[in-house]
Design a protein around this motif. Structure first.
Motif, PDB file in Angstrom:
ATOM      1  N   VAL A  60      38.062  41.703  44.986  1.00  0.00           N
ATOM      2  CA  VAL A  60      38.177  40.177  45.755  1.00  0.00           C
ATOM      3  C   VAL A  60      36.997  39.478  44.704  1.00  0.00           C
ATOM      4  CG1 VAL A  60      37.172  38.822  47.525  1.00  0.00           C
ATOM      5  CG2 VAL A  60      38.640  40.862  47.939  1.00  0.00           C
ATOM      6  N   ASP A  64      38.609  36.390  42.348  1.00  0.00           N
ATOM      7  CA  ASP A  64      38.325  35.101  43.265  1.00  0.00           C
ATOM      8  C   ASP A  64      39.108  33.897  42.601  1.00  0.00           C
ATOM      9  OD1 ASP A  64      36.322  33.851  45.052  1.00  0.00           O
ATOM     10  OD2 ASP A  64      36.009  32.587  43.279  1.00  0.00           O
ATOM     11  N   LYS A  65      39.496  33.698  41.422  1.00  0.00           N
ATOM     12  CA  LYS A  65      39.952  32.486  40.837  1.00  0.00           C
ATOM     13  C   LYS A  65      41.503  32.533  41.224  1.00  0.00           C
ATOM     14  CE  LYS A  65      41.819  30.785  36.423  1.00  0.00           C
ATOM     15  NZ  LYS A  65      41.776  30.797  35.082  1.00  0.00           N
ATOM     16  N   LEU A  67      42.857  34.290  43.616  1.00  0.00           N
ATOM     17  CA  LEU A  67      43.048  34.299  45.098  1.00  0.00           C
ATOM     18  C   LEU A  67      42.913  32.696  45.463  1.00  0.00           C
ATOM     19  CD1 LEU A  67      40.947  37.314  46.169  1.00  0.00           C
ATOM     20  CD2 LEU A  67      43.280  37.056  46.513  1.00  0.00           C
ATOM     21  N   LYS A  68      42.028  31.855  44.885  1.00  0.00           N
ATOM     22  CA  LYS A  68      41.997  30.603  45.573  1.00  0.00           C
ATOM     23  C   LYS A  68      43.270  29.739  45.035  1.00  0.00           C
ATOM     24  CE  LYS A  68      37.034  30.284  45.376  1.00  0.00           C
ATOM     25  NZ  LYS A  68      35.718  29.810  44.469  1.00  0.00           N
ATOM     26  N   GLU A  69      43.781  30.099  44.124  1.00  0.00           N
ATOM     27  CA  GLU A  69      44.990  29.495  43.255  1.00  0.00           C
ATOM     28  C   GLU A  69      46.102  29.666  44.474  1.00  0.00           C
ATOM     29  OE1 GLU A  69      45.983  30.679  39.559  1.00  0.00           O
ATOM     30  OE2 GLU A  69      44.296  29.585  38.616  1.00  0.00           O
ATOM     31  N   SER A  70      45.968  30.916  45.285  1.00  0.00           N
ATOM     32  CA  SER A  70      47.381  31.234  45.900  1.00  0.00           C
ATOM     33  C   SER A  70      47.204  30.279  47.503  1.00  0.00           C
ATOM     34  CB  SER A  70      47.003  32.544  46.410  1.00  0.00           C
ATOM     35  OG  SER A  70      45.777  33.015  47.273  1.00  0.00           O
ATOM     36  N   LYS A  71      46.151  29.512  47.566  1.00  0.00           N
ATOM     37  CA  LYS A  71      46.099  28.753  48.726  1.00  0.00           C
ATOM     38  C   LYS A  71      45.870  29.549  50.165  1.00  0.00           C
ATOM     39  CE  LYS A  71      49.068  25.301  46.773  1.00  0.00           C
ATOM     40  NZ  LYS A  71      50.322  24.432  46.948  1.00  0.00           N
ATOM     41  N   TYR A  73      42.857  31.220  50.480  1.00  0.00           N
ATOM     42  CA  TYR A  73      41.697  31.492  50.662  1.00  0.00           C
ATOM     43  C   TYR A  73      41.130  30.951  51.738  1.00  0.00           C
ATOM     44  CZ  TYR A  73      37.328  32.777  47.868  1.00  0.00           C
ATOM     45  OH  TYR A  73      36.000  33.436  47.551  1.00  0.00           O
ATOM     46  N   GLY A  74      40.089  31.761  52.369  1.00  0.00           N
ATOM     47  CA  GLY A  74      39.463  31.735  53.677  1.00  0.00           C
ATOM     48  C   GLY A  74      40.444  31.845  54.821  1.00  0.00           C
ATOM     49  N   LEU A  78      40.474  39.111  53.070  1.00  0.00           N
ATOM     50  CA  LEU A  78      40.907  39.237  51.351  1.00  0.00           C
ATOM     51  C   LEU A  78      40.898  40.607  50.979  1.00  0.00           C
ATOM     52  CD1 LEU A  78      38.757  36.198  50.007  1.00  0.00           C
ATOM     53  CD2 LEU A  78      41.391  36.328  50.341  1.00  0.00           C
TER      54      LEU A  78
END
Length: 208
Positions: A60, A64-65, A67-71, A73-74, A78
């Motif tokens: 994770v 991180d970068k 995972l955030k691009e995949s929309k 995140y949060g 994860l």
């Protein structure tokens, strides 16, 4: 372990049961040889093994970068995503495409329900989804193990092979031909509400 990089560049590596991998010989004997080296593809040799060996927490952090691009995140666990992806990717940049089904879900090709090996088609898939829907609606525990046990019991009672049931469910909840996990793993990620909604959508599409 520099032997991983060396192997990716084309070196011969010797493996043994009680020692670290050893590079055999050299692929460079001159300045020109070094100049002509081609940067290896990230998928080469054992490069992906580093990702497989990571803990979920380390995965994770490192990914991180992407995972955030995949929309997603949060929105999802994860660590559960990491556990699914570690053995199914070679490089982190593959992550967004692997899990885009979590957020990008809509119309999909109904031919995905047809699988020769699983002996499924649109008709058999509609039957399975219609029969399994009330079973899944009554299920409270949406952990992978609990769902798998539930579906295996359904399979046994129906007298069919696992794939005959799992394939249409996986297709319904993902809308994809290729996914980073099986039906129950995906449903655990999505949760009960979203899983049920997608199965209902599958029934709707197959009923047209």
């Amino acid at each position: 372990d520099l032997s991983v990089e060396a192997e990716a560049f084309g070196s011969t590596v010797r493996f043994s049961d009680d020692e670290v991998p050893t590079i055999v010989g050299s692929i460079i004997s001159s300045y020109d040889d070094a100049e002509n080296l081609v940067v290896p593809d990230a998928h080469s040799a054992r490069c992906g093994e580093y990702i497989k060996a990571m803990s979920d927490e380390e995965f994770v952090e490192k990914a991180d970068k992407f995972l955030k691009e995949s929309k997603i995140y949060g929105k999802y666990d994860l660590k559960k995503i990491a556990n699914l992806l570690k053995t199914r990717i070679q490089i982190f940049s593959e992550i967004p495409e692997k899990i885009n089904f979590l957020e990008e879900f809509g119309e999909y090709d109904l031919q995905l329900y047809t699988h020769k090996k699983m002996k499924t088609n649109e008709e058999t898939s509609l039957e399975v989804l219609t029969e399994i829907l009330p079973v899944l609606e009554a299920q409270e525990d949406y952990s992978n193990d609990a769902l798998y046990a539930l579906l295996c019991k359904f399979v046994e009672e129906k007298g069919v092979k696992n794939g005959y049931v799992m394939w249409p469910i996986r297709t319904a909840v993902s809308g994809k031909q290729m996914t980073p996990g099986g039906a129950t793993e995906l449903m655990e990620l999505l949760g009960k509400e979203e899983s049920i909604a997608r199965i209902r959508k599958g029934i709707e599409l197959l009923s047209k």
